[in-house]
Design an enzyme around this catalytic site. Sequence first.
Site, PDB file in Angstrom:
ATOM      1  N   TYR A  87       0.844  -1.192   0.000  1.00  0.00           N
ATOM      2  CA  TYR A  87       0.000   0.000   0.000  1.00  0.00           C
ATOM      3  C   TYR A  87       0.884   1.247   0.000  1.00  0.00           C
ATOM      4  CZ  TYR A  87      -4.299   2.593   1.248  1.00  0.00           C
ATOM      5  OH  TYR A  87      -5.402   3.423   1.263  1.00  0.00           O
TER       6      TYR A  87
ATOM      7  N   LYS B 102      -1.083  -1.019  -4.221  1.00  0.00           N
ATOM      8  CA  LYS B 102      -2.281  -0.207  -4.046  1.00  0.00           C
ATOM      9  C   LYS B 102      -1.837   1.236  -3.811  1.00  0.00           C
ATOM     10  CE  LYS B 102      -6.391   0.418  -1.194  1.00  0.00           C
ATOM     11  NZ  LYS B 102      -7.100   0.026   0.034  1.00  0.00           N
TER      12      LYS B 102
END
Length: 313
Positions: free
Chosen positions: A143, A168
């Site tokens: 992330y 992400k």
Amino acid sequence: MTTAPLAARLTVPSGPLFFPVTAYGPDGTVDIEVFRAHVRRGVEAGAAAVFACCGTGEFHALTPEEFQRCVRAAVEETAGRVPVVAGAGYGTALAARYARLAEEAGADGLLAMPPYLVVAGQDGLLRHYREIAAATALPVVVYQRDNAVFTPETVVALARTDGIVGLKDGLGDLDLMQRIISAVRTEVPDDFLYFNGLPTAEQTQLAYRGIGVTLYSSAVFCFVPELALAFHQALRTGDDTTAHRLLDGFYRPFVELRAQGRGYAVALVKAGVRLSGLDVGEVRPPLHEPSEDHVKQLAQLIERGHALLEETK
């Protein structure tokens, strides 16, 4: 845990990616039965995957025991119909511990969130995520946001790391993302997953779609799944007229309301779930509840969203 590889199951998602909230009872403890009902409703509504105990699920507020209990409940409720991805974070040692707890609970993958507090260089970040990947057999999605922002070269190195299958993006720098995608496509032969992880990702998904990112998180799916599904369908079929109608009439006003309070990316979503009829409790500190007026405005927005759906039929 399902047998099909996570990356293969997420490459062409059948619906939005569902990030359930974590339910608490009146005494503030985890209400596992309400959480189960929330997950079950999402899967039955058409979620393509369940991302349990991540940002929207207040990963930061859960003990390791609560975390594992919730992940196991999500796995049991999905029953292999869709993959379950669990959050993992904090420093390297704790993140590795959460990774192992998620694996023991039967999760299909991990979302590795930024490390706690410190601002590290690229070499340190690379080592951090490689050690998380080495701690478990689960595939890992990294992330990018806040204190974990990567150069294209670092993402190439991550993509070459066994067990790391995707990135992400919660930063929103499309120029950087385009350079990352280009670098990985040039240097790494295997497919690598990319996700739009901005809050209320629908608001920016047309732009992300333009650089080839089709996966995105949907917090709105938590409380108005039919609206999130309609938007996802519009994107999938290229129906930009419907996408623009939903953006203009619901998503933009929702984002503007979300901006009225710190932590509303979680607290306002949780209020929306309560408005939908499922009492998932309040957020845990240091987050705080939305004001009464903001909840009233949210209820009006939800009504407007339903009216928009009627117009699109």
